[in-house]
Design an enzyme around this catalytic site. Sequence first.
Site, mmCIF file in Angstrom:
data_model
loop_
_atom_site.group_PDB
_atom_site.id
_atom_site.type_symbol
_atom_site.label_atom_id
_atom_site.label_comp_id
_atom_site.label_asym_id
_atom_site.label_seq_id
_atom_site.Cartn_x
_atom_site.Cartn_y
_atom_site.Cartn_z
ATOM 1 N N THR A 209 0.828 -1.204 0.000
ATOM 2 C CA THR A 209 0.000 0.000 0.000
ATOM 3 C C THR A 209 0.859 1.250 0.000
ATOM 4 O O THR A 209 1.996 1.244 0.472
ATOM 5 C CB THR A 209 -0.919 0.040 1.232
ATOM 6 N N ASN B 245 1.029 4.821 1.626
ATOM 7 C CA ASN B 245 0.551 5.504 2.820
ATOM 8 C C ASN B 245 0.490 7.005 2.511
ATOM 9 O O ASN B 245 1.518 7.634 2.254
ATOM 10 C CB ASN B 245 1.498 5.222 3.986
ATOM 11 N N GLU C 246 -4.392 4.301 3.463
ATOM 12 C CA GLU C 246 -3.514 3.361 2.773
ATOM 13 C C GLU C 246 -4.177 2.871 1.494
ATOM 14 O O GLU C 246 -5.296 2.351 1.525
ATOM 15 C CB GLU C 246 -3.178 2.182 3.682
#
Length: 321
Positions: free
Chosen positions: A208, A210, A255
Amino acid sequence: MKTITDLSRIKEPFPNAVVTLGNFDGVHLGHREIFHHVIDKAREADGTAIVFSFHPHPLKVLAPGRELKLLNTYDEKVRLVAASGIDVLICPIFTREFAAMRPEQFVHDILVERIGARRIVVGYDYRFGRGRQGDADFLEQLGCRLGFEVDVLSPISRDGVIYSSSRIREMIACGEVDQVVALLGRQYNLEGQVVHGDHRGRELGFPTANLVTEKEMLPAPGVYAVKARHGRRLYDAVVNIGRKPTFEGSTQTIEVHLLGFEGSLYGERLRIYFFRRLRPEKKFSGVDSLIEAIRQDVAHAREVLKNERVIGYREYLRRER
């Protein structure tokens, strides 16, 4: 569009200025109807279509303890007003000195003498000046004395739903991101910079990005089907907004997992467009159940997004050429 943040930079009045006043947070379809009215009247008079607003929002100065989460950052507001076809955005810094001005002083000194307003357009409930003493009736009385016309617009609605920034905030706070399109005229979105997180997504098999954002109004915690723009390219994506309760997280994070993307995004900027809330945030019994839930989220997002498009994206690409 010309943007002015310092009134002293206005050296002479604008020709046949048609001015609308307001905060215009969200620049939703109701606001855009007001802008279209201003533009039409300005074109009829061979004049200048002007939006007069303030930065920051007056309540941020006058009632700092009141929680008001804005739908737009300042830069987004400027971009959206410009996309509406307005000629000039005047957006001075709001101070307590501004708040203390008598309504007649504001109208005479700033709107008429400095800006050159020949027509002022306001909503039926607009109020301004010290103690919010100025209203539409007051403007009409001043207009007779100072030589400008006033258009007072009724609430703007469609199918019985009034376009309202407050209503949009309520919907976003409940995660109803698919419903706000009818009021905004576009998907709700936010932009942020990719920073290092705890790298747990990669360990779970779903890396992911952030995001850190200046956006104040975030959708309710949960998992959403979104599209993510990186540069000029769009990706289907899944975003989780929340505190990661499975791992006893205490800080809210954003995320984003981009489907089909490989590579590093650290330091890059992403804009994400919200299409649907897939589920609320949930604490899972363990990592295996979390991974299975993410797999289901990804499959669900693919199904939701397969025939969807970002409203206005083609126009964005044309402007960026």
